[in-house]
Write a protein that holds these residues in place. Structure first.
Motif, PDB file in Angstrom:
ATOM      1  N   ASN A   1      -8.383  -6.773  11.474  1.00 35.66           N
ATOM      2  CA  ASN A   1      -9.618  -6.254  10.918  1.00 35.66           C
ATOM      3  C   ASN A   1     -10.450  -7.438  10.419  1.00 35.66           C
ATOM      4  O   ASN A   1      -9.987  -8.195   9.576  1.00 35.66           O
ATOM      5  CB  ASN A   1      -9.266  -5.322   9.752  1.00 35.66           C
ATOM      6  CG  ASN A   1     -10.460  -4.588   9.214  1.00 35.66           C
ATOM      7  OD1 ASN A   1     -11.457  -4.414   9.917  1.00 35.66           O
ATOM      8  ND2 ASN A   1     -10.380  -4.158   7.964  1.00 35.66           N
TER       9      ASN A   1
ATOM     10  N   ASP B   1     -13.805 -12.072   5.775  1.00 32.54           N
ATOM     11  CA  ASP B   1     -12.493 -11.718   5.224  1.00 32.54           C
ATOM     12  C   ASP B   1     -11.750 -11.004   6.326  1.00 32.54           C
ATOM     13  O   ASP B   1     -12.226  -9.996   6.831  1.00 32.54           O
ATOM     14  CB  ASP B   1     -12.712 -10.803   4.012  1.00 32.54           C
ATOM     15  CG  ASP B   1     -11.583  -9.810   3.798  1.00 32.54           C
ATOM     16  OD1 ASP B   1     -10.433 -10.154   4.107  1.00 32.54           O
ATOM     17  OD2 ASP B   1     -11.865  -8.699   3.312  1.00 32.54           O
TER      18      ASP B   1
ATOM     19  N   ARG C   1       0.872  -1.184   0.000  1.00 30.89           N
ATOM     20  CA  ARG C   1       0.000   0.000   0.000  1.00 30.89           C
ATOM     21  C   ARG C   1       0.904   1.227   0.000  1.00 30.89           C
ATOM     22  O   ARG C   1       1.728   1.390   0.892  1.00 30.89           O
ATOM     23  CB  ARG C   1      -0.906   0.034   1.242  1.00 30.89           C
ATOM     24  CG  ARG C   1      -1.929  -1.088   1.256  1.00 30.89           C
ATOM     25  CD  ARG C   1      -2.904  -0.986   2.412  1.00 30.89           C
ATOM     26  NE  ARG C   1      -3.709  -2.205   2.500  1.00 30.89           N
ATOM     27  CZ  ARG C   1      -4.584  -2.478   3.461  1.00 30.89           C
ATOM     28  NH1 ARG C   1      -4.779  -1.601   4.454  1.00 30.89           N
ATOM     29  NH2 ARG C   1      -5.275  -3.597   3.460  1.00 30.89           N
TER      30      ARG C   1
ATOM     31  N   MET D   1       0.168  -9.844   5.183  1.00 31.87           N
ATOM     32  CA  MET D   1      -1.132  -9.837   5.838  1.00 31.87           C
ATOM     33  C   MET D   1      -1.579 -11.266   6.131  1.00 31.87           C
ATOM     34  O   MET D   1      -1.679 -12.100   5.233  1.00 31.87           O
ATOM     35  CB  MET D   1      -2.133  -9.146   4.928  1.00 31.87           C
ATOM     36  CG  MET D   1      -3.428  -8.889   5.628  1.00 31.87           C
ATOM     37  SD  MET D   1      -4.435  -7.801   4.637  1.00 31.87           S
ATOM     38  CE  MET D   1      -4.286  -6.329   5.568  1.00 31.87           C
TER      39      MET D   1
HETATM   40  N1  GLY Z   1      -9.448  -7.228   3.919  1.00 29.59           N
HETATM   41  C1  GLY Z   1      -9.368  -6.800   5.234  1.00 29.59           C
HETATM   42  C2  GLY Z   1      -8.238  -5.889   5.504  1.00 29.59           C
HETATM   43  O1  GLY Z   1      -7.339  -5.800   4.689  1.00 29.59           O
HETATM   44  O2  GLY Z   1      -8.198  -5.227   6.484  1.00 29.59           O
END
Ligand code: GLY
Length: 584
Positions: free
Chosen positions: A188, A219, A71, A89
């Protein structure tokens, strides 16, 4: 717990709970509407929408992965305690299988029992006009003994979609304390309940529609670097075992600068290993930007170029056994970085010398240094010691981009244009559309950008609000009426002043010669008079529907166009709307 253990324990935990472990996908996603893989869910998008069958492909409705992600929207924040560009992640996913109770309970067990961390607080969705408050998650957290439950809104606890559309839904997040006692969001958990037919920006602006998904999905995303910070009791991500060996290779300098160099080179290594090469476009541009930022800082502090080799070695040692592509591509990675360094180094040297000579850096000189020598603006801003007016710099940049966009598209000057038939028809429709917009909303509506390919036309125009359905219909009708009337499209060369006098539309930001060509869209009798060289008086002008400075090419008559249809109307930037339209 070291980071290798965290990865291993995470995947083991979910495997034990009947998830199929799926390897990380590339940093370059298959979805063309996003530049990079930014989350674990991206490779699973079709399983949420029902376009692929998880049972068939994974033998389970649940999967887990450790996903390489990138990102870069917060690139200027890198150097503080929590921001990086590349990260891993950890995620678990359900496609129509388990739902909130299981998802929250798994997360709680992993954090509290497997890693042994205390949860500081959690968040749940407070509700909006279209999606109700998440009472169910609140109750589940309470039943697990979590007492600090905070309600937040759409901006913070509503995920997705990634790209132009996709699954989305409310989330619940877990916060833990780092060694400074600061609360850090580490996990998250997304409840994918809806399909959104637009981008996240459109969703937040109330311009996208949510349709309930046939099968609800889970998710989740937990950044490994942040989890490592909390689990290893450090105050920042750079002191974890995922960064420290790299940081050790960056010579003594300001801490922030060392972190930036470490982060950017680590990201560049992963990008190159996944096939990206420095360029001026898309992923290649981001890679170039990362490398140039790192190199500029390095040059300013006289870092030796050998530190690149040391950083590559350190990165490889951290990920040994996890991402074999790094080892396999090592030589390639090194040669790409060194080659970019060599190319950029010479101009950068000159740019830095120019910079030294300058007493003051204002927006214009910053743009000059950026444009001529590639010295990154954010770094110039830092070096100048005072604020360069960012807006003024961006205006300079925009002016330049508008000019080169028009030149490279060639649509409005002739010469470079893509002269195939479909594009030509869309080009004429583009002129009709601009006139229709002005007819409906007034001449103050101006074109602010455009792009045409074989499939569709795109126009950006100055207008401050969303168009209503009736307005869109009205515009379509107006353009189709002009198509049906079979108007001629005729070109006339004329002095620039004369073209301006009759109010021909000019392209924003373009410099014109003294003699310009203007395209008129006008009924046959008047078209012949224009063709015959008659002076363009009021009687002709009254019949003209469109007149634009333009190099063509165009169809001869609007009857060749087919049926005009608007397929999208959206915000482009502040005060600028964008329409995409096709010819059927
Ligand atoms: N898809 C959940 C996150 O990246 O936080």
């Amino acid at each position: 717990m070291n980071s290798a253990d965290l990865r291993k324990k995470f995947l083991e935990f979910f495997k034990k709970n009947e998830h199929t472990v799926v390897p990380s996908s590339s940093l370059l996603p298959t979805d063309p509407s996003v530049l990079f893989t930014t989350a674990g869910m991206q490779q699973f998008k079709p399983y949420y929408t029902g376009d692929a069958d998880a049972m068939k492909d994974f033998g389970s409705l649940s999967t887990a992965s450790v996903q390489k992600s990138m990102r870069t929207s917060d690139i200027e924040e890198v150097g503080d305690d929590t921001h990086d560009t590349f990260f891993e992640m950890l995620g678990n996913f359900s496609f129509g299988g388990y739902w909130k109770k299981e998802a929250i309970t798994y997360a709680f067990e992993f954090i509290a029992s497997v890693v042994g961390l205390e949860i500081s607080y959690v968040t749940v969705f407070e509700g909006s006009d279209v999606v109700p408050k998440d009472e169910e998650s609140k109750e589940i957290w309470k039943s697990l003994g979590v007492t600090d439950i905070r309600e937040e809104g759409m901006e913070d606890v509503f995920w997705g979609p990634t790209g132009n559309n996709g699954p989305c839904g409310p989330t619940t997040e877990i916060y833990c304390k780092n060694a400074n006692g600061i609360d850090v969001e580490i996990w998250n958990i997304v409840f994918n309940e809806f399909f959104c037919d637009g981008s996240r920006e459109q969703l937040l602006a109330g311009e996208a529609k949510l349709t309930p998904l046939e099968k609800k999905g889970i998710d989740t995303g937990m950044g490994l670097e942040r989890l490592a910070m909390v689990a290893q009791k450090t105050t920042n991500i750079f002191d974890t075992d995922l960064f420290l060996p790299i940081l050790d290779q960056v010579p003594d300098a300001d801490l922030r600068l060392r972190r930036i160099v470490a982060d950017h080179l680590r990201s560049a290594i992963f990008l190159i290993a996944d096939g990206v090469l420095p360029s001026n476009k898309d992923q290649g541009y981001i890679l170039r930007r990362l490398l140039r930022r790192a190199m500029t800082y390095g040059r300013m502090h006289h870092f030796k170029k050998e530190i690149v080799d040391n950083i590559v070695e350190a990165t490889l040692s951290i990920y040994e056994g996890t991402y074999k592509e790094l080892e396999e591509k090592k030589e390639h990675v090194l040669s790409v970085i060194h080659e970019e360094g060599r190319k950029f180094g010479e101009t950068l040297e000159k740019g830095l010398k120019e910079l030294e000579k300058m007493e003051n850096i204002d927006a214009k000189s910053a743009f000059f240094l950026y444009q001529t020598f590639g010295v990154p603006f954010d770094i110039l801003k830092e070096l100048s010691g005072k604020e360069i007016n960012q807006k003024a710099f961006e205006d300079e940049l925009k002016k330049h981009q508008e000019l080169s966009k028009t030149a490279s598209a060639g649509m409005f000057k002739g010469g470079l244009a893509d002269h195939d038939e479909k594009t030509i028809r869309l080009h004429t429709a583009h002129h009709l559309l601009l006139s229709a917009l002005q007819e409906l909303f007034g001449k103050e509506v101006k074109q602010r950008g455009s792009n045409i390919n074989q499939e569709r036309l795109r126009i950006d125009f100055s207008f401050s609000r969303k168009l209503t359905d009736q307005e869109k219909k009205h515009i379509e009708d107006m353009v189709n009426e002009k198509i049906q009337q079979g108007l001629d499209v005729v070109k006339r060369e004329m002095p620039k002043e004369e073209a301006e006098k009759i109010g021909a539309e000019m392209e924003f930001g373009v410099k014109y010669n003294n003699i310009v060509s203007v395209y008129f869209i006008v009924p046959m009798p008047e078209a012949s008079r224009i063709r015959d060289g008659e002076a363009i008086g009021k009687d002709i002008m009254d019949k003209v529907f469109s007149k634009e400075f333009c190099g063509g090419p165009h169809v001869k008559n609007t009857s060749e166009l087919g049926h005009f249809k608007i397929v999208k109307e959206e915000a482009s930037s502040q005060g600028v709307r964008r329409i995409k339209a096709i010819l059927e």
